[in-house]
Design a protein around this motif. Structure first.
Motif, short mmCIF file in Angstrom:
data_model
loop_
_atom_site.label_atom_id
_atom_site.label_comp_id
_atom_site.label_asym_id
_atom_site.label_seq_id
_atom_site.Cartn_x
_atom_site.Cartn_y
_atom_site.Cartn_z
N GLU A 176 0.83 -1.20 0.00
CA GLU A 176 0.00 0.00 0.00
C GLU A 176 0.87 1.26 0.00
O GLU A 176 1.89 1.31 0.69
N THR A 177 0.45 2.24 -0.79
CA THR A 177 1.06 3.57 -0.77
C THR A 177 -0.07 4.58 -0.77
O THR A 177 -0.61 4.92 -1.82
N SER A 186 0.35 10.21 1.18
CA SER A 186 1.59 9.88 1.86
C SER A 186 2.79 10.50 1.17
O SER A 186 2.83 10.63 -0.06
N ASP A 244 5.34 9.00 0.83
CA ASP A 244 5.97 7.88 0.14
C ASP A 244 5.74 7.94 -1.37
O ASP A 244 6.47 7.31 -2.14
N LEU A 245 4.72 8.68 -1.80
CA LEU A 245 4.40 8.81 -3.22
C LEU A 245 5.24 9.95 -3.79
O LEU A 245 5.02 11.12 -3.46
N ASP A 298 5.89 4.76 -5.54
CA ASP A 298 6.41 4.53 -4.19
C ASP A 298 7.93 4.66 -4.19
O ASP A 298 8.62 4.09 -5.03
N HIS A 327 10.13 3.24 -2.54
CA HIS A 327 10.83 1.96 -2.48
C HIS A 327 11.23 1.46 -3.86
O HIS A 327 12.19 0.68 -3.99
N ARG A 362 12.04 9.17 5.94
CA ARG A 362 11.14 8.06 5.64
C ARG A 362 11.66 6.79 6.29
O ARG A 362 12.83 6.67 6.62
N THR A 416 7.97 -4.23 1.66
CA THR A 416 7.71 -3.40 0.48
C THR A 416 8.94 -3.34 -0.41
O THR A 416 8.85 -3.42 -1.65
#
Length: 399
Positions: free
Chosen positions: A249-250, A254, A256-257, A291, A293, A334, A340
């Motif tokens: 999930e993102t 967030s 994270d995006l 994301d 990651h 982060r 992930t």
């Protein structure tokens, strides 16, 4: 199952198997590519061909009293045809680079997006080439193309040898001390860019639901595999299923995006050979919103790794895995989620396996790329990525 069939049944299918859910511009590019596959063999353009095309583009963009000099093909370019040249306007002379799409490439990407991300990153302090002229739909160049500034620098120390696409680049401890901090700092800058306020009309953010960032990537590359595969590989099928069952999930709101580079690694940044200072980050064609990651997973691919003098394995021959993660967390605030990250490591290997065993090989077989010999040579490299997929899945199963 085709995308249209899934679209008709999408409401009845689990989210993870909605294979038609793609970023709109990516879907357009892949559809357009399918319309080109029936073309005959492609003859690579000569310097004279490119000179004539550039003259037409520049005139259409209002340039007058100019001349082109030293037009020549640049080495490399497994993706796009690349030509360097000099543009003279009176007493002013500027070196520039043309990146031009062949009928098929090892990656199908968008020149509009490339120009947009150059502008967005330049405003945020990331060193990139600058767009000089753009022909995003190929009206004047006969194929989509972009003309950028010429950036000086090297992608490996002058005394070191480099194999294809930056693979095999080796740094001494002294060079790593200079380059590794800049590598982290630049990745931090890229991921810190405010993409929401940038002008990115050819990008779409995956904000419909928390799984969409991951789902769009799985759908993008599994669509390419269905379109381009020459021979079936059960491990690719397994990897696709493994990822669909583990979509991370993102959340849309967030941090994270982020705006991702998509191919950030050794070989895709340039630096001054005397000072070691970064001069540009190159090859933004796979940039997209997703994301954070994902870029980390790409950096950690085994093929880009190299050994230190004491035998330690270094990501991009620059930095150890755990140190990369720690320094990224410290720089960005982060937290890297191991599960992930494992998902995006599999995705990275999946993408490269698809490029080499599917797209590159099929484009070479159809004679649709100026580097058909190189793409054929690269095809067996896909098995390295299949091995990486198996290693990561087995590692995760043991946890």
């Amino acid at each position: 199952m085709t995308g249209s069939a899934v679209s008709d049944q999408a409401t009845a299918l689990p989210l993870v198997w909605d294979v038609a859910d793609l970023e709109p511009r990516v879907a357009e590019l892949l559809d357009a590519k399918q319309r080109r596959v029936s073309r005959g063999r492609y003859d690579a353009k000569s310097a004279d061909d490119v000179t004539a095309l550039l003259e037409g583009l520049l005139q259409a963009r209002g340039e007058r009293d100019f001349s082109l000099h030293e037009v020549h093909r640049m080495a490399g370019g497994a993706s796009k045809e690349q030509f360097a040249f000099k543009l003279r306007r009176g007493d002013d002379v500027e070196r520039m680079v043309l990146r031009l799409d062949p009928p098929e490439s090892i990656v199908e990407t968008c020149r509009y997006r490339e120009a947009e991300v150059f502008a967005a990153m330049a405003r945020h302090g990331v060193p990139t080439p600058s767009t000089r002229f753009l022909d995003g739909d190929g009206t004047h160049l006969g194929a989509p193309g972009i003309v950028t500034s010429f950036v000086s620098g090297v992608t490996s120390p002058p005394v070191d040898s480099t194999l294809i696409s930056g693979v095999g680049t080796s740094f001494t401890a002294e060079w790593r001390k200079l380059l590794a901090p800049q590598f982290i700092d630049t990745l931090t800058l890229i991921h810190g860019a405010d993409w929401q306020s940038a002008s990115l009309p050819h990008f779409t953010a995956p904000t419909a639901h928390p799984h969409q960032a991951a789902l769009w990537q799985v759908n993008w590359w599994s669509r390419i595999w269905r379109d381009d595969q020459v021979d079936p590989y059960p491990l690719i099928t397994l990897a696709e299923r493994w990822m669909r069952e583990r979509l991370p999930e993102t959340p849309a709101n967030s941090a994270d995006l982020v705006l991702l580079h998509g191919d950030f690694r050794t070989g895709n940044f340039m630096f001054d050979p005397d000072t070691g200072r970064f001069s540009a980050v190159l090859d933004w064609e796979l940039a997209h919103i997703g994301d954070f990651h994902e870029d980390l997973g790409w950096i950690l691919q085994r093929l880009f790794a190299g050994p230190a003098e004491d035998g330690r394995v270094l990501a991009c021959n620059l930095i150890e895995r755990e140190e990369l993660i720690q320094r990224y967390e410290e720089a960005t605030g982060r937290t890297v989620n191991p599960r992930t990250l494992a998902f995006y490591e599999v995705l990275a290997a999946f993408k490269c396996a698809v490029m080499n065993l599917g797209t590159g090989y099929s484009a070479a077989a159809r004679g649709h790329n100026h580097q058909d010999v190189l793409l054929s040579f690269l095809s067996p490299v896909g098995h390295v990525f299949l091995g990486e997929i198996a290693t990561i899945i087995e590692r995760e199963a043991a946890l």
